[in-house]
Design an enzyme around this catalytic site. Sequence first.
Site, PDB file in Angstrom:
ATOM      1  N   HIS A 222      55.233  16.254  51.232  1.00 56.94           N
ATOM      2  CA  HIS A 222      54.913  16.476  52.622  1.00 56.94           C
ATOM      3  C   HIS A 222      55.259  15.256  52.790  1.00 56.94           C
ATOM      4  O   HIS A 222      55.913  14.461  53.213  1.00 56.94           O
ATOM      5  CB  HIS A 222      54.179  17.585  52.874  1.00 56.94           C
TER       6      HIS A 222
ATOM      7  N   GLU B 120      41.605  12.314  55.109  1.00 50.26           N
ATOM      8  CA  GLU B 120      42.002  13.726  55.727  1.00 50.26           C
ATOM      9  C   GLU B 120      41.447  14.846  54.447  1.00 50.26           C
ATOM     10  O   GLU B 120      40.344  15.347  54.890  1.00 50.26           O
ATOM     11  CB  GLU B 120      42.797  13.687  56.321  1.00 50.26           C
ATOM     12  N   ASP B 121      42.389  14.942  53.620  1.00 50.98           N
ATOM     13  CA  ASP B 121      42.859  15.421  52.529  1.00 50.98           C
ATOM     14  C   ASP B 121      41.838  15.072  51.057  1.00 50.98           C
ATOM     15  O   ASP B 121      41.940  16.121  50.454  1.00 50.98           O
ATOM     16  CB  ASP B 121      43.968  16.408  52.533  1.00 50.98           C
TER      17      ASP B 121
ATOM     18  N   ASP C  54      56.507  13.898  60.700  1.00 47.91           N
ATOM     19  CA  ASP C  54      55.586  14.739  60.456  1.00 47.91           C
ATOM     20  C   ASP C  54      55.665  15.734  61.126  1.00 47.91           C
ATOM     21  O   ASP C  54      55.667  16.971  60.642  1.00 47.91           O
ATOM     22  CB  ASP C  54      53.698  14.366  60.666  1.00 47.91           C
TER      23      ASP C  54
ATOM     24  N   HIS D   7      49.575   8.751  54.536  1.00 47.49           N
ATOM     25  CA  HIS D   7      49.228   9.270  56.033  1.00 47.49           C
ATOM     26  C   HIS D   7      47.538  10.521  55.832  1.00 47.49           C
ATOM     27  O   HIS D   7      46.790  10.401  56.594  1.00 47.49           O
ATOM     28  CB  HIS D   7      49.797   9.932  57.406  1.00 47.49           C
TER      29      HIS D   7
END
Length: 732
Positions: free
Chosen positions: A106, A134-135, A195, A130
């Site tokens: 991705h 967060e992940d 995105d 990016h």
Amino acid sequence: MSAEATNPATPGPVAPPAPQALTPSVAPTAARRKSRPRIDLRRLGRVALLGPAVRGRLPDAISHVADAHRAHHPDADLEPLRRAYVLAESSHRGQTRKSGEPYITHPLAVTLILAELGAETTTLTASLLHDTVEDTDVTLEQVREQFGEEVRYLVDGVTKLEKVDYGAAAEPETFRKMLVATGSDVRVMSIKLADRLHNMRTLGVMRPEKQERIAKVTRDVLIPLAERLGVQALKTELEDLVFAILHPEEYEHTRELIAGNAAREADPLAEVAEEMRGVLRESDIQAEVLIRPRHFVSVHRVARKRGRLRGADFGRLLVLVGEDADCYGVLGELHTCMTPVVSEFKDFIAVPKFNLYQSLHTAVARPDGQVVEVLIRTHQMHKVAEAGVVALGNPYAPGADDPADGERADPTRPGWLSRLLDWQQAAPDPDTFWSTLREDLAQDREITVFRPDGGTLGLPEGATCVDAAYAQYGEDAHACIGARVNGRLATLSTVLKDGDTVQLLMGQDPASEPSREWLDHAHTPAARIAIQRWLATHPGDDADTGEPSGTRPGRQEAAAPARPTGAPAESAAPAGPADTAPAPRPRGADVLADLPGASVRLARCCTPVPPDEITGFAVRGGVVTVHRAECAAVAPMKSRGRAEIGVRWGDTAECRVTLVAESFGRPHLLADLTEAIALEGAEIVSATVEPPSQQRVRHTYTLQLPDAARLPGLMRAMRDVPGVYDVGRAQH
């Protein structure tokens, strides 16, 4: 979170039947013929699972990104991309998307989209990272240490956007927070748009209701934002993907139309393109003539507008040249050697659109009646037209001028985004901001109006003088009292047209204020929010009485200062439309008549004063009435056989005159006018102020002057009073 999206190779209900027609908007048409087919993300996933490459060597998985990046930036340093990929791949290792693909595919796909648009290295580095904060366990501090503050800032901005639940993105406060998180650097929004594009490309595994929800948010918010930021390549592909999801039957019909046109042997666009190349070769103009097919939504719109489509309706011709001047050279040759459709000409080079777009638009007609649209621009203009803010590179250059408080100002930010940030700060509440923003995003056409100094204002179609005032002056537009449009006086409610010249008339009184009725004529968020904000903080100052602010007699009287010397009491407040109070005996100028024994009277219809050219007529009682030679009453009196008497001015300079002043309503106007009259030494015999109409007020003054020579100076002084736009002699 984008991990929900599926593999683009996985069949799904929204997979376009002709994917090649959906994908070209990712890259300029000129490069499309030579571009690589869409990258196989399954293969990239397998490469990614092999782990990082040998230190110092570019991993195979990002070779396509590197090639696309070097195509726009041949001297780019690829080391940051290598290190960013290594960190992203190791951090996301073990994570998969719903399709089972390694999650690293991705950020790779998002970065490739931006690389093909010409994004600079910093943006691509942040794009690869990016989702890491967060992940994964990667922190912003680690990003800053390894890649610098600029990359950290971009990753942080995108991370804040990821925390926005796009199911609720249309909620006012949520979207407002999203805007604040991204507004100080458009590169954050660029990454987010790329995105979203990749996620829209890979929606096939989602449930139909979830596809529809995501598509609606994309349609209502992100596509208009892409349009405002000038990223046409992303905008057009997003439109087609949303079209396929929300209107599958119309999409299929449009696909059939495109397929049917492609099957035709004769191509009118190719024929006109070849003719155009010949014209430009003979003129020795170096230019590239390309056929630019319309995307699905564009074909659908043309079909709805024109009905039956012909071959020339399925695309446009794009002419690319090296210099700005060559654009006009091409235009001249085409209009000379071919049949131009003049009504289709637009010059967006001299007056760029709000989203940085520049191009000449024209059209030529074929002998069979088909009209071919033509776009003429330079290669650089084309790059910006396709990529918008993405093509502008890094807007920051560290230096001594950087703000000390850490605030960031993006010099390449389009004016629309700057205004948007101002609106969200000025809006009295989130609902007001959201409703005005939705109205603005729904506007897909813009007009350009000119200021007297040669500057321009970009406004949505249907905007009024109220909108122009707030676009030019911000909250100072509260003091606007009128406008001139193309040299003629106009009310603030006047709707402006493309190309109008607008001069805004501003009052000087600090007490000037907007009227509640202005909201009926305000169409831009800037105007509506500013007016609503003022009304919210002054709830009792502008009751809805149906009369313009600043012209209600009670307020005028309360605001008037002490009566100036020489001004009568009745001038301190408006009188009725007719002034029936008896006037004192006139003290007129000395007039000599060629009728012995006759008394002379100055006509009240035109109130002549020296050195006016005058004429006299004998009336009952041995009286001679004196009129200005151009008075409207002279011709009827002559036609009725009235005896014309010769008259001339005597030696006395004192005179009486009636003047009419036209003005816009505002507080203290009457007091300012009477003060100006008194300062010129005139005495007010009577004054009449008619009820206001559309913020215009008509004043009639009968004045006694000690010397007729003072009249021109008196009229100039009255015209100089703010809000007064005309003063003239009375003509009944």
